[in-house]
Scaffold this motif. Structure first.
Motif, PDB file in Angstrom:
ATOM      1  N   GLU A  35       0.575  -1.317  -0.199  1.00  0.00           N
ATOM      2  CA  GLU A  35       0.044   0.007  -0.246  1.00  0.00           C
ATOM      3  C   GLU A  35       0.874   1.238  -0.177  1.00  0.00           C
ATOM      4  OE1 GLU A  35      -2.721  -0.259   3.241  1.00  0.00           O
ATOM      5  OE2 GLU A  35      -3.767  -2.130   2.392  1.00  0.00           O
ATOM      6  N   GLY A  36       1.693   1.326  -0.876  1.00  0.00           N
ATOM      7  CA  GLY A  36       2.661   2.536  -1.238  1.00  0.00           C
ATOM      8  C   GLY A  36       3.743   2.649  -0.252  1.00  0.00           C
ATOM      9  N   ALA A 118      -1.335  -7.281   5.796  1.00  0.00           N
ATOM     10  CA  ALA A 118      -0.887  -7.384   4.293  1.00  0.00           C
ATOM     11  C   ALA A 118       0.752  -7.637   4.243  1.00  0.00           C
ATOM     12  CB  ALA A 118      -1.181  -6.185   3.496  1.00  0.00           C
ATOM     13  N   PHE A 119       1.406  -6.918   5.283  1.00  0.00           N
ATOM     14  CA  PHE A 119       2.804  -7.133   5.231  1.00  0.00           C
ATOM     15  C   PHE A 119       3.237  -8.415   5.587  1.00  0.00           C
ATOM     16  CE2 PHE A 119       6.861  -6.037   8.057  1.00  0.00           C
ATOM     17  CZ  PHE A 119       7.499  -6.103   6.994  1.00  0.00           C
ATOM     18  N   PHE A 120       2.631  -9.128   6.541  1.00  0.00           N
ATOM     19  CA  PHE A 120       2.964 -10.383   6.953  1.00  0.00           C
ATOM     20  C   PHE A 120       2.636 -11.309   5.747  1.00  0.00           C
ATOM     21  CE2 PHE A 120       3.758  -8.664  10.780  1.00  0.00           C
ATOM     22  CZ  PHE A 120       4.663  -9.196  11.432  1.00  0.00           C
ATOM     23  N   GLU A 121       1.456 -11.117   5.278  1.00  0.00           N
ATOM     24  CA  GLU A 121       1.044 -12.091   4.182  1.00  0.00           C
ATOM     25  C   GLU A 121       2.128 -11.946   3.010  1.00  0.00           C
ATOM     26  OE1 GLU A 121      -0.624 -15.059   2.115  1.00  0.00           O
ATOM     27  OE2 GLU A 121      -1.345 -14.179   4.145  1.00  0.00           O
ATOM     28  N   GLY A 122       2.656 -10.861   2.688  1.00  0.00           N
ATOM     29  CA  GLY A 122       3.499 -10.393   1.624  1.00  0.00           C
ATOM     30  C   GLY A 122       4.608 -11.094   1.727  1.00  0.00           C
TER      31      GLY A 122
END
Length: 298
Positions: A35-36, A118-122
């Motif tokens: 997300e940027g 989202a960071f951990f999923e990434g």
């Protein structure tokens, strides 16, 4: 002439050993765009890093820290994790802090509401492509603010994280909780000190440094009860006194365990005399690894 040849061979052998050593010791730093924001993480490049891995362990730093600085503290755990074919990852919080579940946190991560899930999923997807990890064996252990982040992962991503360990951290009080819990139970281990003034064992306001207030947390007993009740345990946990391997540190440890077949294991390591630090009697990260591996076996 023969001596010169032997010296040359030994020199080349020495360089080869150095080369292998540098590969083992090399820290890889990378990032994923969320997300940027480029969110960074670190891991040790070890032999066979590209082959199948049985799982991932995220080691989460405290408020104001970073992933690299935690590598030394978790070195013994990582060595044992490698033997279990587990890959250890050290993520960085957003501007050194996590967007965990404390509503009162003034950290930019919380104010900007950065997307930690989202960071951990990434990161999981990143390593799934490179190491073909078993996504059913993903764990997190965090200290202080990292412990709060581990709680958030258990509260909001229980199908992603097999188990978590929170060190010197209590759940936010209900008035200070801004996460929406899933209501699904997961295995949780807590390691808290009875004399901790930063994360009060009996609950209260968390103050970092001189003026940074993070709001109120529950007591350790209430935190333990939350996870135990979520796992539908009744009655009291079993108690065990751990060996006092370092009497000079003034700390002893009691282990409280809820464990029944078909239910998530819930554990508290109560560090009598412990402050906002690690006890000397155990390696807390190694204990976290042992806890995680029990969940894999069970």
């Amino acid at each position: 002439m023969r001596n010169n040849r032997m010296i040359k061979v030994m020199f080349l052998f020495f360089l080869t050993l150095l080369g292998f050593s540098s590969v083992r010791a090399e820290v890889i730093s990378d990032s994923v765009l969320i997300e940027g924001h480029y969110r960074s993480f670190h891991y040790n490049n070890v032999p066979a890093a590209s082959v199948n891995r049985s799982g991932l362990i995220f080691v989460l730093h405290g408020s104001g820290g970073d992933g690299k600085r935690l590598m030394k503290a978790a070195a013994k755990m990582e060595q044992q994790a490698n033997a279990e074919n587990m890959l250890v990852i050290y993520p960085d919080g957003y501007k050194r802090y996590w967007n965990e579940c404390r509503k009162a946190s003034p950290a930019e991560a919380n104010v900007e509401n950065v997307n930690e899930q989202a960071f951990f999923e990434g990161m999981i997807q990143y390593f799934a492509k490179r190491c073909k990890i078993n996504r059913n064996h993903v764990f997190a252990v965090g200290t202080s603010g990292g412990g709060h982040m581990a709680y958030k992962l258990a509260l909001t991503m229980p199908r992603t994280f097999r188990a978590i360990t929170a060190i010197i951290a209590n759940l936010p009080d209900t008035t200070n909780l801004d996460c929406t819990p899933s209501g699904k139970a997961v295995p949780v281990m807590i390691v808290n000190g009875t004399l901790d003034k930063t994360n009060p064992y009996e609950g209260g306001v968390v103050v970092l440094g001189k003026n940074m207030t993070m709001g109120a947390v529950r007591s350790t007993d209430r935190t333990l009860a939350y996870w135990a009740e979520l796992a539908r345990y009744k009655g009291r946990p079993t108690q065990e006194n751990l060996p006092d391997t370092d009497p000079a540190d003034g700390k002893t440890i009691e282990r409280y365990t809820y464990k029944e077949k078909g239910k998530p294991e819930i554990v508290l390591l109560k560090v009598i005399g412990g402050k906002h630090d690690y006890p000397n009697d155990i390696d807390v990260h190694v204990e976290a690894l042992r806890f995680f591996m029990r969940q894999v076996i069970d």
